[in-house]
Design a protein around this motif. Sequence first.
Motif, PDB file in Angstrom:
ATOM      1  N   ALA A   1       1.073  -1.372   0.173  1.00 17.71           N
ATOM      2  CA  ALA A   1      -0.124  -0.072  -0.088  1.00 17.71           C
ATOM      3  C   ALA A   1       0.821   1.183  -0.171  1.00 17.71           C
ATOM      4  N   SER A   2       0.539   2.042  -0.963  1.00 12.98           N
ATOM      5  CA  SER A   2       1.447   3.399  -1.181  1.00 12.98           C
ATOM      6  C   SER A   2       0.997   4.553  -1.143  1.00 12.98           C
ATOM      7  N   LEU A   3       1.336   5.672  -1.297  1.00 16.17           N
ATOM      8  CA  LEU A   3       0.868   7.064  -1.351  1.00 16.17           C
ATOM      9  C   LEU A   3       1.718   7.910  -2.422  1.00 16.17           C
ATOM     10  N   ILE A   4       1.121   8.372  -3.456  1.00 10.84           N
ATOM     11  CA  ILE A   4       1.635   9.300  -4.443  1.00 10.84           C
ATOM     12  C   ILE A   4       1.118  10.829  -3.919  1.00 10.84           C
ATOM     13  N   VAL A   5       2.231  11.741  -3.670  1.00  7.69           N
ATOM     14  CA  VAL A   5       1.617  13.065  -3.281  1.00  7.69           C
ATOM     15  C   VAL A   5       2.341  14.114  -4.420  1.00  7.69           C
ATOM     16  N   ILE A   6       1.488  15.044  -5.075  1.00  8.12           N
ATOM     17  CA  ILE A   6       2.211  15.962  -5.794  1.00  8.12           C
ATOM     18  C   ILE A   6       1.624  17.200  -5.103  1.00  8.12           C
ATOM     19  N   ASP A   7       2.715  17.875  -4.470  1.00  2.00           N
ATOM     20  CA  ASP A   7       2.260  18.955  -3.742  1.00  2.00           C
ATOM     21  C   ASP A   7       2.332  20.284  -4.522  1.00  2.00           C
TER      22      ASP A   7
END
Length: 515
Positions: free
Chosen positions: A434-440
């Motif tokens: 389980a992962s998270l991709i964040v584009i801030d």
Amino acid sequence: MSPAGGWTGRTAVALQSALRLSQERFAEHLGISARTVASWHKKPDLRPQSEMQQVLDTAHERASEAERARFAELIGEGPAVDTTDADGRLAADPHIGAALEWLDRHAHWTPGTARRAVAERVASVDVQDLHDRGTRRGWVSQRDVAEALATYYGSRLDDHGLYTARCGELAMNTSVLTCADWLDLDCELRPPHDRFRVPSAQPEADLDLDDHAAGRAVQRLAETLSMNTRLTDSPIYRLTSTDIREHQLGGTFGMSQFVHYALTVDLLEGELVDAVATGSTAMPLRDRYLPDLRSVLDVGDRLCAGGVLALTAIARPADPYRGEADYLLLVLERSGHVLNAARRLAVIPKGFHQPFTDIRRDAQVGMTLRREMEEELFGRPDIDNTLGDMLAADPLHPTKLTEPMSWLMAEAGRLRMECTGFGLNLVSGNYEFASLIVIDDEEFWARYGGVVEANWESATLRQYSTTDAELVTELLGDVAWSNEGLFAMTQGLRRLAEIGGERVKLPEIEWEISQ
């Protein structure tokens, strides 16, 4: 009707095949010893005694109409089956050809047996029945699946248990087996934190298929052809050991082929959902491949395939219609044309962990996640191995990246990728990162929001806002989730709440492991 002239070993074995039972199950069905059934296999001309003749007559009479029709075809008394069209399709697809060769080898059949068996099965498949079955399967909810698996396995072994997330009064039970050390990992998906190794590229040891397992594999291939489902034989990683803890993904992978997975443990999901839909408790494939929690955790002694899936959060500026600045969350409904988790909700991207061209380098979980971003979010077709062979020496070379991915990789800090949790999904025994991709950077959505588009694996693509607590809570309670999708969603939201600041205004999510 039972065979003219009485039963022989050959016709008794044909009845076993028509009923799609293993030797042991067939013996139980008849109320006789497994040794007797084995003798029929060894001596096809053997003629059982009169008492056994009656037992076989009774079993034949009690068989369903479809089972009796299969039996008649097997002994040459049924209508001739035209397999011309099926043979043509079988010959044209090299991936199906690889699956047939694999099946002949592992079922210990003479070459060509699997091809003939699949061709005959294709000719008799009722496509409408398959559509109806798909509808019935769609009525089985994520909660039904999690409950059935908890009943089958129990919910805990040593310090491992089933993952449950809570959001206020809402409890979200899953089929993901995990432990405290595997959750809230806060692990960047880049070296030196992402450090899985591949000691050898040699494939795993041979597997022997019994009659029932081989019959189910034949049925999977026949349905794949009938429904035009994509099946691509390509190398995949199989998990052999783990060393996973906060800030670190470690362990080892071996190699396998996708057809091995598709024709064995991937069949467990359909068997399970069908059993839940019909109220049955019989799951012979699960009994064979994944019988208890110890076998689930013993990844080195079984085929443990799986992959990576990520909650994607993209920063957006305030908007007069939508409101304050937020993160856009992407959720998809998987297409009915995929082999697993069809028609279920999932985060995007989601993909099998498998190598491109460099088996050791590509073992990094982050490599698969970047590939899936290119394929599933930015529409890059040449990186989808279901559409054609991979010919590029380095598919993720900077000169080959799409414009959105090039922009993200151009400056440090534009793309954040983290692993938020790890578990073993009891549905098929798969490993799940389980992962998270964040584009801030808000500029990304302004530049490239219009080109973010899901690929053929998706039926629909939905968007949610991290400032809309009501809709996100409703989403979490949707029973259409896949178990691994719900796991990644809740773990991703927990981490996003820690790092997202004022853009995230959602109820608190907590996890617990079943006792």
